[in-house]
Design a protein around this motif. Structure first.
Motif: not given
Length: 255
Positions: A129-154
């Motif tokens: 719903v919120e407009p894309y915010n590249s700064t916030q998004s990149n800050n999340w990416i830099y945390e390096g904590k995104a989990p795998a989508l289990p189905e894709s990992l399978k």
């Protein structure tokens, strides 16, 4: 007797499915079902169908009225079931292939909302719903904590067992290479043939960018036997491979 056998088969299938999608992407769970709320003049389920079938295009944000619906869908079991159906078909396709055995058979994976899930981020930012915010998004990416989508990992693990090499092509900028590689490995994607990120000199649409990268792969002698992504821009254009697979994603649209 035949009816009893069918019921037992369905029960066994249900148990197997529930066991197969037990891994969590994000701990937050919905308290309601995935039906969302009724909004006069707008059916959020129909809106999502339009998005997934590429009839609704070039939209910038999820309709405000559909925030609750999209959240319930993404955090409920329907999103995982839908992803599971896509991956089942992808694995079936992969198993049917007659591979050359020369090490040049590859499968193209997108990263965000395909290989890795950013649901922990979007759960805090309105599920699109919120407009894309590249700064916030990149800050999340830099945390390096995104989990795998289990189905894709399978799918990834199955392809490796078949001798098909994974290639990641992402719209993430080249500056995020190190953290992206580390996140992929920590999430279970330990090896790959290539990890392609977007160079700063590249312009144009995501369709053009990914088409060009796939073309270069094929010109190098690789054979794309499969291609999976959450965006239509991942699987449209040229050099898409033997078969494409679209994972669900009603949270954002990339041209």
């Amino acid at each position: 007797m035949a009816v009893l056998v069918q019921l037992l088969f369905l029960l066994a299938s249900t148990v197997e499915l529930s066991q197969g999608i037990s891994s969590e992407i994000h701990l937050l769970r919905p308290q309601l079902g995935s039906s969302g709320h009724l909004v006069p003049g707008l059916s959020c389920l129909s809106w999502r169908l339009g998005v997934e079938t590429h009839n609704i295009i070039e939209w910038s944000t999820v309709p405000q009225a559909c925030e609750s619906y999209v959240g319930h869908y993404m955090l409920g079991d329907q999103y995982r079931k839908d992803s599971g159906v896509v991956v089942y078909e992808a694995i079936t396709h992969a198993q049917s292939l007659k591979l050359a055995g020369d090490g040049k058979d590859i499968w193209v994976f997108d990263i965000d909302e395909t290989s890795l899930s950013n649901l922990p981020y979007y759960a805090k930012h309105g599920f699109g719903v919120e407009p894309y915010n590249s700064t916030q998004s990149n800050n999340w990416i830099y945390e390096g904590k995104a989990p795998a989508l289990p189905e894709s990992l399978k799918l990834y693990k199955k392809l490796q067992s078949l001798g098909i090499k994974p290639v990641f092509i992402t719209g993430r900028p080249e500056a995020l290479r190190n953290i992206t590689a580390a996140n992929l490995q920590n999430a279970g994607y330990h090896t790959w043939e290539k990890l392609i990120l977007k160079r700063s000199s590249v312009t144009g649409t995501a369709v053009a960018y990914k088409s060009n990268e796939r073309k270069k792969l094929e010109q190098s002698g690789y054979k794309i036997v499969g291609n999976i992504g959450d965006q239509w821009s991942d699987i449209l254009g040229t050099n898409v491979g033997n078969r494409t697979f679209k994972l669900p994603d009603p949270m954002y649209y990339i041209n």
